[in-house]
Design a protein around this motif. Structure first.
Motif, mmCIF file in Angstrom:
data_model
loop_
_atom_site.group_PDB
_atom_site.id
_atom_site.type_symbol
_atom_site.label_atom_id
_atom_site.label_comp_id
_atom_site.label_asym_id
_atom_site.label_seq_id
_atom_site.Cartn_x
_atom_site.Cartn_y
_atom_site.Cartn_z
ATOM 1 N N GLN A 109 0.808 -1.272 0.147
ATOM 2 C CA GLN A 109 -0.038 -0.071 0.000
ATOM 3 C C GLN A 109 0.798 1.184 0.105
ATOM 4 O O GLN A 109 0.537 2.296 -0.943
ATOM 5 C CB GLN A 109 -0.813 -0.112 1.161
ATOM 6 N N ALA A 110 1.935 1.094 0.616
ATOM 7 C CA ALA A 110 2.972 2.502 0.587
ATOM 8 C C ALA A 110 3.455 2.861 -0.507
ATOM 9 O O ALA A 110 3.397 3.731 -0.918
ATOM 10 C CB ALA A 110 3.759 2.298 1.830
ATOM 11 N N PHE A 111 3.811 1.733 -1.292
ATOM 12 C CA PHE A 111 4.340 2.043 -2.509
ATOM 13 C C PHE A 111 3.071 2.364 -3.767
ATOM 14 O O PHE A 111 3.545 3.029 -4.565
ATOM 15 C CB PHE A 111 5.053 0.899 -3.298
ATOM 16 N N ILE A 112 1.991 1.878 -3.479
ATOM 17 C CA ILE A 112 0.857 2.268 -4.302
ATOM 18 C C ILE A 112 0.569 3.786 -4.085
ATOM 19 O O ILE A 112 0.449 4.314 -4.932
ATOM 20 C CB ILE A 112 -0.788 1.393 -3.995
ATOM 21 N N LEU A 113 0.903 4.131 -2.748
ATOM 22 C CA LEU A 113 0.633 5.609 -2.544
ATOM 23 C C LEU A 113 1.780 6.627 -3.121
ATOM 24 O O LEU A 113 1.385 7.559 -3.717
ATOM 25 C CB LEU A 113 0.692 5.917 -1.006
ATOM 26 N N LYS A 114 3.083 5.883 -3.206
ATOM 27 C CA LYS A 114 4.160 6.546 -3.820
ATOM 28 C C LYS A 114 3.826 6.910 -5.362
ATOM 29 O O LYS A 114 4.162 7.805 -5.919
ATOM 30 C CB LYS A 114 5.375 5.808 -3.688
ATOM 31 N N HIS A 115 3.334 5.870 -5.885
ATOM 32 C CA HIS A 115 2.839 6.033 -7.412
ATOM 33 C C HIS A 115 1.710 6.982 -7.770
ATOM 34 O O HIS A 115 1.782 7.709 -8.643
ATOM 35 C CB HIS A 115 2.513 4.439 -8.007
ATOM 36 N N LEU A 116 0.660 6.841 -6.999
ATOM 37 C CA LEU A 116 -0.310 7.665 -7.195
ATOM 38 C C LEU A 116 -0.196 9.147 -6.831
ATOM 39 O O LEU A 116 -0.749 9.935 -7.484
ATOM 40 C CB LEU A 116 -1.699 7.058 -6.476
ATOM 41 N N LEU A 117 0.575 9.266 -5.796
ATOM 42 C CA LEU A 117 0.892 10.719 -5.509
ATOM 43 C C LEU A 117 2.103 11.450 -5.839
ATOM 44 O O LEU A 117 1.827 12.496 -6.245
ATOM 45 C CB LEU A 117 1.077 10.888 -3.771
ATOM 46 N N PHE A 118 3.133 10.736 -6.193
ATOM 47 C CA PHE A 118 4.264 11.375 -6.578
ATOM 48 C C PHE A 118 5.040 10.552 -7.829
ATOM 49 O O PHE A 118 6.170 11.117 -8.133
ATOM 50 C CB PHE A 118 5.418 11.034 -5.399
ATOM 51 N N THR A 119 4.407 10.070 -8.547
ATOM 52 C CA THR A 119 4.950 9.352 -9.884
ATOM 53 C C THR A 119 4.209 9.726 -10.802
ATOM 54 O O THR A 119 4.516 10.409 -11.918
ATOM 55 C CB THR A 119 5.219 7.655 -9.720
ATOM 56 N N ARG A 120 2.866 9.210 -10.944
ATOM 57 C CA ARG A 120 2.110 9.547 -12.024
ATOM 58 C C ARG A 120 1.575 10.974 -11.939
ATOM 59 O O ARG A 120 1.197 11.643 -10.909
ATOM 60 C CB ARG A 120 0.731 9.026 -11.957
ATOM 61 N N ASN A 121 1.915 11.768 -13.050
ATOM 62 C CA ASN A 121 1.307 13.064 -13.058
ATOM 63 C C ASN A 121 1.707 13.975 -12.075
ATOM 64 O O ASN A 121 0.947 14.702 -11.362
ATOM 65 C CB ASN A 121 -0.132 13.453 -13.419
ATOM 66 N N SER A 122 3.043 14.021 -11.492
ATOM 67 C CA SER A 122 3.490 14.770 -10.400
ATOM 68 C C SER A 122 3.504 16.205 -10.673
ATOM 69 O O SER A 122 3.653 16.950 -9.571
ATOM 70 C CB SER A 122 5.013 14.203 -10.287
ATOM 71 N N GLU A 123 3.428 16.677 -11.759
ATOM 72 C CA GLU A 123 3.092 18.181 -11.836
ATOM 73 C C GLU A 123 1.812 18.620 -11.313
ATOM 74 O O GLU A 123 1.869 20.023 -11.182
ATOM 75 C CB GLU A 123 3.438 18.491 -13.292
ATOM 76 N N VAL A 124 0.916 17.986 -10.906
ATOM 77 C CA VAL A 124 -0.358 18.235 -10.304
ATOM 78 C C VAL A 124 -0.525 17.939 -9.035
ATOM 79 O O VAL A 124 -1.516 17.740 -8.553
ATOM 80 C CB VAL A 124 -1.469 17.799 -11.199
ATOM 81 N N GLU A 125 0.583 17.884 -8.435
ATOM 82 C CA GLU A 125 0.755 17.425 -6.975
ATOM 83 C C GLU A 125 -0.331 18.287 -5.999
ATOM 84 O O GLU A 125 -0.722 17.781 -5.169
ATOM 85 C CB GLU A 125 2.206 17.603 -6.336
ATOM 86 N N ASP A 126 -0.345 19.586 -6.395
ATOM 87 C CA ASP A 126 -1.135 20.240 -5.558
ATOM 88 C C ASP A 126 -2.559 19.879 -5.409
ATOM 89 O O ASP A 126 -3.358 20.486 -4.374
ATOM 90 C CB ASP A 126 -1.010 21.747 -5.967
#
Length: 472
Positions: free
Chosen positions: A159-176
């Protein structure tokens, strides 16, 4: 009349014995057919005097049956065969897919590094564990559901690495906009995130050189042996090797149903893939004299030792949570066998708290390598139960000003939790609040576990549950 008398006296004529022999032969034939299809009989016992009586399971929860020194089944009982427990055919891959069949020697070594013996098998709780997401587009569409049990730590680490992917890997430019995007995860995005998470962990364990994926096929790879207990899936493993991370992730995505489907043994297959990716040889080097194998029996279930947790988080099966390798004891005396700790900072962190150890000076001192990861995501071991703390803001760990007042999300993985709880963390000094609950008799009320877990990272912090009644 004589024939009936003979039977009542416990004797059978030659015709009766031939019939019994024929039935035994048919039973052996059907056992062979079931075995070829990857199925497994589970013994049950029923009272011979009462054929319609309720069946009593003769097999223990871990599938081991009676121990060598255990008592025999009472007289008047008859062994029968129940419906088999197996991996459904939809999750069995063809041997033509191109993998390498597992050998008997590898299967024995795999069991020994996990349990310490090749005669132990995973129990029912482990066999049924897989990676199941919550409903797409729900408040927890990004989250796995992890029931209580030994495999929960594996599920929550993934789950921790799923969050890594969803939050900070895919489309990281829209992190806000991460807070809003977390509730818009589709089924396809869930599968992609799971494939990315599994591949990420396996690739790190393989040191970026070679990783393996283990899947179950329809055929056994080796003959039964006296030094190994069959479980009907380990001996059917095919090992698929990858030296390119992109191809690894593509393959996992193509076979994602083998990890997320109910009945797929997904958690065990991922665990096997992890151990082969690290290689059994390196695993033995990672471990020290304090940890001979990776699973331990606790409250009737097999739970992950710290070395296995660290393997998932850092790629190395270090048995300890402190920084570096310990060469000397507290008095400065050189240790005969160095104790292995954490050597590098990973993407995901780890926090530990146990209320039963709070007054003992036995609390493991988690080092900064685990407490301060590259991303604001922490796997938490709170009172021997695994959960998650995470932030949607990458800058939390890179800008000290953000650590004065910030939000963390808390997720337990339990089915009853409808949404992650938003906690507000205030790290300013609040010394006047220290004595507010001193008169409480319950240590959990004086020192709530989530608060104490947060304080292992941010000393003196105060946690606001934002209207949610604290439940942990």
């Amino acid at each position: 009349m004589d024939k009936e008398l003979g039977k009542r006296d416990g004797h059978f004529n030659e015709q009766d014995l031939d019939a019994i022999t024929s039935k035994i032969g048919n039973l052996s034939k059907w056992r062979g057919i079931f075995s070829q299809q990857g199925l497994q009989f589970k013994d049950t016992v029923v009272k011979q005097k009462y054929p319609d009586s309720r069946k009593v399971e003769g097999e223990s929860e871990d599938g081991a049956g009676a121990s060598p020194g255990g008592s025999a089944k009472p007289s008047g009982y008859l062994v029968q065969f129940n419906a088999p427990y197996s991996i459904p055919k939809t999750f069995l891959v063809s041997t033509s897919l191109g993998g390498l069949p597992i050998t008997l020697e590898e299967a024995v070594a795999l069991r020994k590094i996990l349990f310490g013996t090749a005669f132990q098998v995973f129990n029912y709780e482990w066999r049924k564990s897989h990676f199941r997401f919550r409903d797409p587009y729900s408040d927890l569409s990004y989250a796995l559901e992890a029931e209580r049990g030994g495999a929960r730590s594996v599920q929550m680490a993934v789950q921790a690495f799923i969050l890594k992917h969803l939050l900070f890997t895919r489309n990281s430019e829209v992190e806000d906009h991460n807070d809003k995007r977390m509730v818009k995860v589709s089924k396809k995005e869930q599968e992609k995130a799971l494939a990315a998470a599994l591949s990420d962990i396996l690739w790190t364990a393989g040191e970026g050189a070679q990783s393996f994926v283990c899947l179950v096929t329809t055929e056994c790879c080796f003959a039964p042996a006296i030094n190994y207990k069959i479980d009907t899936y380990t001996e059917r493993l095919q090992l698929f090797s990858f030296t390119d991370k992109a191809k690894l992730q593509q393959f996992v995505m193509e076979q994602i149903h083998c990890f997320k489907g109910e009945g797929s043994h997904g958690a065990i297959l991922f665990l096997y893939s992890l151990l082969f990716s690290r290689t059994l040889e390196k695993l033995h080097k990672d471990l020290d004299h304090t940890t001979p194998y990776l699973l331990q029996l606790s409250l009737g279930n097999f739970t992950c030792r710290q070395a296995l947790i660290n393997l998932m988080l850092t790629g190395r099966a270090s048995p300890n949570v402190f920084n570096g390798d310990l060469q000397s004891d507290d008095q400065g005396n050189l240790l005969r066998d160095p104790q292995h700790g954490i050597l590098t900072r990973g993407d995901v962190g780890y926090l530990y708290w146990n209320r039963h150890e709070m007054d003992r000076d036995k609390l493991p001192q988690v080092g900064s390598m685990l407490k301060t990861p590259k991303l604001p995501i922490w796997l938490c071991n709170i009172n021997s139960t695994f959960s998650m703390l995470f932030s949607t803001k990458r800058q939390l760990l890179s800008d000290w000003k953000m650590e004065h007042l910030f939000d963390l999300y808390f997720y337990t993985g339990q089915p009853l939790q409808a949404k992650a709880v938003k906690l507000t963390i205030d790290t300013h000094s609040h010394h006047w609040e220290e004595g507010m609950h001193e008169e409480e008799d319950d240590p959990e009320k004086r020192f709530p576990s989530v608060l104490m877990t947060v304080r292992t990272k941010w000393e003196g912090a105060v946690v606001d549950w934002n209207g949610t009644i604290p439940f942990y």
